[in-house]
Structure formats: structure tokens, C-alpha cells
Design an enzyme around this catalytic site. Structure first.
Site, PDB file in Angstrom:
ATOM      1  N   SER A  76       0.825  -1.202   0.000  1.00  0.00           N
ATOM      2  CA  SER A  76       0.000   0.000   0.000  1.00  0.00           C
ATOM      3  C   SER A  76       0.864   1.258   0.000  1.00  0.00           C
ATOM      4  O   SER A  76       1.593   1.510  -0.950  1.00  0.00           O
ATOM      5  CB  SER A  76      -0.957  -0.030   1.194  1.00  0.00           C
ATOM      6  N   ASP A  92      -3.079   6.641  -3.152  1.00  0.00           N
ATOM      7  CA  ASP A  92      -1.858   5.993  -2.685  1.00  0.00           C
ATOM      8  C   ASP A  92      -1.450   4.943  -3.717  1.00  0.00           C
ATOM      9  O   ASP A  92      -2.173   4.705  -4.695  1.00  0.00           O
ATOM     10  CB  ASP A  92      -2.056   5.410  -1.282  1.00  0.00           C
ATOM     11  N   ASP A 102      -1.455   1.740  -4.199  1.00  0.00           N
ATOM     12  CA  ASP A 102      -2.331   0.657  -4.652  1.00  0.00           C
ATOM     13  C   ASP A 102      -3.756   1.143  -4.871  1.00  0.00           C
ATOM     14  O   ASP A 102      -4.657   0.340  -5.139  1.00  0.00           O
ATOM     15  CB  ASP A 102      -2.293  -0.534  -3.696  1.00  0.00           C
ATOM     16  N   ASP A 141      -6.223   2.237  -3.121  1.00  0.00           N
ATOM     17  CA  ASP A 141      -7.397   1.977  -2.288  1.00  0.00           C
ATOM     18  C   ASP A 141      -7.730   3.183  -1.407  1.00  0.00           C
ATOM     19  O   ASP A 141      -8.766   3.196  -0.742  1.00  0.00           O
ATOM     20  CB  ASP A 141      -7.235   0.705  -1.455  1.00  0.00           C
TER      21      ASP A 141
END
Length: 632
Positions: free
Chosen positions: A204, A359, A361, A363
Site C-alpha cells: 500500500s 496511494d 495501490d 485503495d
């Protein structure tokens, strides 16, 4: 990075003499044997060479170099990287307390064993050539099905391939996503493909040296409202037990083939689902700067916005393509100071209306706006970057959560809004005003996303779930679309997102939140810091007496126990302190509430914001003193 304590951990002391020296020598010898055993069982040549080089360094004649190498090895072998509700996350290095192929292989073997045992095992015979299990008819129950996704960090694709090979050898029906894609696409695929489980290889927003391994359960493994969400207890402990029982990595069976690669239809279905959220009546007159912060969300967000009719979209070129080094940011997290400075500078230069930052990734979603109050606040600031000096500011996660919550609640006639216990209390008031229920959950979307009847959920750390029927997790892409359309409609009315926030203050009182955090290099200081606060909590917050001190580890409000402390002052100010679940930090979540009249003018709302900001600053100082940390 978290680890379990090892019963054979090393605690030698340099410079010891006599019996202590002998004990120290034995400790080094024991450590060396364990490192050599790990090397022998590690299937990855790079990791073997890495540890071999460190072993050679502990024989250096330079005491400083030798002790540094020993300390490095002690940490790498101080225990095993702990599998929990967040899966695995840590620095990519060789050794059991790090992220590497050996750890991933055993984690995949443990997860596969859990799925096979819990969902039933078919009549099967091993294929010793490929490590496959051949099924005999009748094939009932069906093989456990798992989807594997990955981001663009170093080793993510390798870890995903290793996982697919292990899952296939264990007899699972394995679908590997075709390329590095956002985490919400993996979460979508688990439900869309009716898979029993999903794995996303990502760290992440962690630093570049880290990687991680998220696990979702769905299909037959978890039914009901938690289907397709990240794992919660007891699943984490059950899977962890299977991982602990897995053989050494070199002995874990791996198939050479047998898994399938998802076609473009999975991503297309996700894009269609997000696109269905678009409001056809929106004017489509908005200029938007977008940054994926070197992650995998750039092309997907750009596609979603353009497909929804927004053509004035500027993707920050220096950060548009995936780059595991994240070269333009210190930390690839929109919340970190300076992370979106480049986007703000472009927004000012281009005269944009809005900044969207995901961010790596994708999410999470950050939103920045031009706020005349911020321009006034920074008027005397001669330093800093272009954005803040010109009045740009990033909205707090609670502000975006409130705006999205109001948007969703205004469209729903039933259902429930949910937020984490560290998020603002404003969402509860919004829900009540619309005749909807509200639930507070433990921190993390693994809890928020499985609430029965959920129509919207969020946590202040920039995570929003606006379409829980499709993605049972936070989704920074669908949230970005809804925020763009909200800003678009407001612009057509001559208003902004800041004006919409003022409306919420008039309706429910001004809720202002902030966060104070301390990053630790010595992880032992985190529980000590929490204990110090429990023993000596502050008696007041910004001059208002603390009337409630609640230890969240006792379990409160019907929630499971969690490591944290809640303080509530007489004036309604609240502080919640807890260790971060993904980073080596202790975090303090601060909230003040200032009454605002329903017919308050802009100047009166501005004054209320200044009053609230002053209280927050005073509370930051109080908590910094109580915790013995820097308020920076």
C-alpha cells in the site's frame, strides 16, 4: 514490522569477559547455525547470497562493522514475520522476520491448507511431475477458488507467481490477475468471480523497501456481509496456525503451470461497475489534477474520469507511471507532508479546480481544494511550496468522509453508515438527520466493510467504501469519481466543496479533526508509550477537564478489545490513542466540536474554524507532553 518472540533469540553482549564471553560466543554460534539452516532451506538464490554476505561480515576484524552485522542478523532472526488480520507486511530482506520468497511460499502453503481443510478436500492424486492434484469425478465439493493480484512494487509479481504456483500445487483453482493493478480491482474480482479467497501482494503506502500480503475471504469461505472482505479473527489465527505448520520453503510444492491468467474482462467489469456510479446530470465542467504517487492507479483513474465525461484531466507526469522507487516522495502516502506538493504546484499553474491523489495501490483517495481560508492563513508565510501559499489545502479524511456520507445518505432511504472509532463523530449525526443508522467499528476496513446493511463506510485515513455491493473494501477510484462529480455540481452552482463543508457545520456543528503521531525505530517503545499514557493520562484537554477515560483493551460499546485509549473532555473534545496496525507509529486522533448556528454567515463559520483550530493545537501540545513525543 511486527514479529513474534523467538524462544531461541540471540542476546549476546559485545565486550563480555569470562563466562559472559563464552555465552556470547555460543550465542553467535547458535545464530550462525540458524542463519546457515535458513540459507539451506531458502529456494531463492538472491536471498541466499544476501545472508551469506552478512555472515561473512560478522567475521570482520572491524568491531563496528561486525557488531552492526550481528545486530542486523539478530533482528532478521528475532522471530517470524507475524501473520494477522492485515496479512503480512515488512521490509524485503532475507530471514524469517522479513518479506521474502521463502516467507511467501510458506504463507501461501498455509493459506492453501486452510482453504482445503475448511472447504473440504476432493478425491485427488498428486502429479509428481508438476506438483498438481488430479481430480476424479464426481468432483464435489468444488475446488477452493482463489484470485491473486499484485501491485508494481519490487518483487510483487514474483511473490504473486510463487503464490499461484503453491496454490495450484495444493489443488486450488487459481486465477492470476494479468498485470499490476489496484487493490480495489482484486477486491472486486473476489466477489465478481465468486472466489473463496483473494490475495493482494502490496504494501500500500509503506516505504519502498516494504512489501505485503493481504488476504480476503469470500465465496464459500465467508458468507453474509463479510463476503469478499479482508480477514478478521478467528480466520487470521487459523491461517497463521497452518502457516506455522508448513514445511520449510524449499519443500513447499510448487506447480510449473496450471493456473489461469484473467483476461481483460475482469478489469472491464470493474470499470463498468465504477462507471455506473456516475451521475448523468453532472455538468462535466471541472479541471482535475490527478496523481497516483508512482503507483498503479493512474491509468485506471484517468480512464474512469474520462469515461464519465471529464476531459480536462491532468496526470502529473513525474508520478504517472508505476515506479517502485517512488523517487519524488519521501513516503508514498498522500497523508505525509509534502507528498502532494507537486500536484498542488501543477494545480496552481494550470488553474485547476481539484486535485485527486491516490496511494500506490489506489485503495485510498486524497482530495485537495483551493480554500480562501487557507490562503489567508498562509498569507504571511514566505516559505513552503506554491500550493499552500496560494490557498490550496488537502481535505482531511474526515472531511471527505462527511461529504461522501452526506452524498450517499441523501440518496438512500434505508441502510447504515459506518465509520471507525477513530473517525469523526460527524457521520453519526449525518446518518441520524437522514433517518439512517450508524455504526462505529474497530479501526480498519476489515471491520467497516462487513457491517450488515452498509451503504457507505469510511475511515479517516483516506479510505472510503461508496459501493459495498461491488467492492467490500475501501476504493480510492470510485471515491475519486464521486468527489469529482460532487465538486462539478457545486461549481455549476457557484460553490465549492468548502461551502458544502460549511453547510454541514451549520447543520451539525463544526467537527474539526487532526492527528498526532510518532514514528519509532525501537518497536519496544510502542507498548511502553501506551502503558505510560494508561498510567498517567492527561487531566484536561485544552483546558477542559477530562470526564471520561476508557481503556479500549477492555472492549467497549459492544466492540472487541483493541489496544487503545479514549479520552473525552467536558467540552466534547475527544482523543483516541492507538498503535498503528501497519506502521511503527503511535497515533493520536483528535477531535473538537464547536457549535455553529444554522444561519451562520461565512465569517461566523470561519471564526468557528479558527476557534476549533486553536483548541486542536492546544490538545496536540497536551498529548505531546503526555506521551513524551514531538508534536511535529
Amino acid at each position: 514490522m511486527t514479529s513474534t518472540d523467538s524462544t531461541d533469540s540471540i542476546d549476546s553482549t559485545s565486550g563480555a569477559t569470562g563466562a559472559d564471553a563464552g555465552s556470547g560466543a555460543e550465542d553467535v554460534a547458535s545464530l550462525t547455525r540458524r542463519v546457515e539452516a535458513w540459507i539451506a532451506d531458502d529456494p531463492d538464490a538472491f536471498s541466499r547470497n544476501e545472508l551469506t554476505a552478512v555472515l561473512q561480515t560478522i567475521r570482520s576484524e572491524d568491531e563496528t562493522v561486525r557488531e552492526a552485522a550481528l545486530e542486523d542478523l539478530r533482528d532478521r532472526f528475532s522471530g517470524s514475520l507475524q501473520f494477522g488480520t492485515a496479512g503480512l507486511r515488512g521490509a524485503m530482506q532475507a530471514g524469517p522476520n522479513r518479506m521474502n520468497r521463502a516467507v511467501i511460499l510458506r504463507a501461501a502453503a498455509g493459506l492453501a491448507a486452510y482453504l482445503v481443510d475448511s472447504l473440504g478436500e476432493q478425491d485427488a492424486q498428486p502429479d509428481h511431475k508438476h506438483g498438481l492434484l488430479h481430480r476424479h469425478e464426481p468432483a464435489a465439493p468444488a475446488r477452493p477458488k482463489i484470485v491473486v493480484g499484485y501491485d508494481a512494487r519490487h518483487n510483487s509479481h514474483t511473490y504473486a507467481l510463487d503464490s499461484a504456483a503453491v496454490f495450484t500445487a495444493a489443488g486450488l483453482d487459481v486465477v492470476l490477475l494479468p498485470s499490476a493493478l489496484p487493490t480495489p480491482v482484486l477486491a472486486f474480482a473476489v466477489r465478481h468471480l465468486d472466489a473463496d479467497a483473494g490475495v493482494m501482494v502490496t504494501a500500500s503506502h509503506n516505504p519502498p523497501a516494504d512489501n505485503g500480503y493481504k488476504v480476503y475471504l469470500g465465496g464459500r469461505a465467508v458468507t453474509g456481509s463479510g463476503q469478499g472482505a479482508q480477514i478478521v479473527p478467528p480466520f487470521d489465527a487459523l491461517i497463521a496456525a497452518k502457516i506455522a505448520a508448513a514445511p520449510p520453503a524449499v519443500q513447499v510444492p510448487r506447480a510449473e503451470e496450471g493456473w489461469s491468467i484473467a483476461g481483460p474482462e475482469v478489469l472491464t467489469a470493474y470499470l463498468d461497475a465504477v462507471g455506473a456510479l456516475a451521475d448523468d446530470t453532472a455538468p462535466r465542467d471541472l479541471s482535475i489534477v490527478v496523481t497516483p504517487l508512482h503507483g498503479v492507479g493512474g491509468a485506471v483513474v484517468d480512464h474512469v474520469l474520462r469515461a464519465a465525461g471529464y476531459q480536462d484531466v491532468f496526470l502529473v507526469p513525474e508520478q504517472a507511471d508505476p515506479d517502485p522507487a517512488f523517487p519524488t516522495v519521501a513516503f508514498p502516502n498522500p497523508e505525509e507532508p509534502g507528498a502532494i506538493d507537486l500536484s498542488l504546484a501543477y494545480a496552481q499553474t494550470l488553474g485547476a479546480d481539484l486535485v485527486i491523489a491516490n496511494d500506490p495501490d489506489a485503495d485510498r483517495c486524497a482530495v485537495a481544494v483551493k480554500d480562501h481560508r487557507a490562503e489567508q492563513d498562509f498569507a504571511t508565510n514566505s516559505g513552503g511550496d506554491t500550493g499552500p501559499r496560494e490557498g490550496w489545502r488537502m481535505l482531511h479524511g474526515d472531511e471527505v468522509g462527511a461529504l461522501l456520507g452526506e452524498l450517499v445518505a441523501s440518496r438512500e432511504t434505508s441502510g447504515l453508515l459506518a465509520s471507525s472509532i477513530v473517525s469523526s463523530r460527524l457521520l453519526g449525526r449525518i446518518a441520524a438527520a437522514h433517518g439512517l443508522d450508524h455504526a462505529s467499528t474497530l479501526t480498519g476496513f476489515k471491520w467497516i466493510s462487513r457491517v450488515d446493511g452498509l451503504v457507505f463506510g469510511y475511515e479517516e485515513a483516506l479510505g472510503y467504501c461508496v459501493d459495498p455491493g461491488t467492492v467490500r473494501d475501501k476504493d480510492g477510484i470510485s471515491a475519486a469519481l464521486l468527489m469529482v462529480q460532487l465538486a462539478d455540481r457545486l461549481k455549476a452552482q457557484g460553490r465549492t466543496l468548502v461551502d458544502a463543508l460549511d453547510d454541514l457545520a451549520r447543520a451539525h456543528g463544526l467537527h474539526l479533526t487532526d492527528q498526532l503521531s510518532a514514528r519509532f525505530t525501537d518497536l519496544a517503545q510502542i507498548p511502553l508509550t501506551m502503558q505510560r499514557l494508561r498510567t498517567s493520562p492527561p487531566a484536561s484537554l485544552a483546558g477542559s477537564a477530562v470526564i471520561e477515560t476508557v481503556d479500549l483493551s477492555d472492549g467497549v460499546d459492544g466492540l472487541p478489545p483493541t489496544d487503545g485509549l479514549r479520552l473525552v473532555a467536558e467540552d466534547g473534545s475527544r482523543v483516541i490513542v492507538r498503535p498503528s496496525g501497519t506502521e511503527p507509529k503511535v497515533k493520536c486522533y483528535l477531535e473538537v466540536i464547536v457549535p455553529v448556528a444554522s444561519d451562520a454567515s461565512v465569517d461566523e463559520v470561519t471564526e468557528a474554524r479558527h476557534t476549533a483550530a486553536g483548541r486542536l493545537q492546544a490538545i496536540r501540545a497536551d498529548m505531546s507532553s503526555a506521551l513524551g513525543i514531538s508534536p511535529a
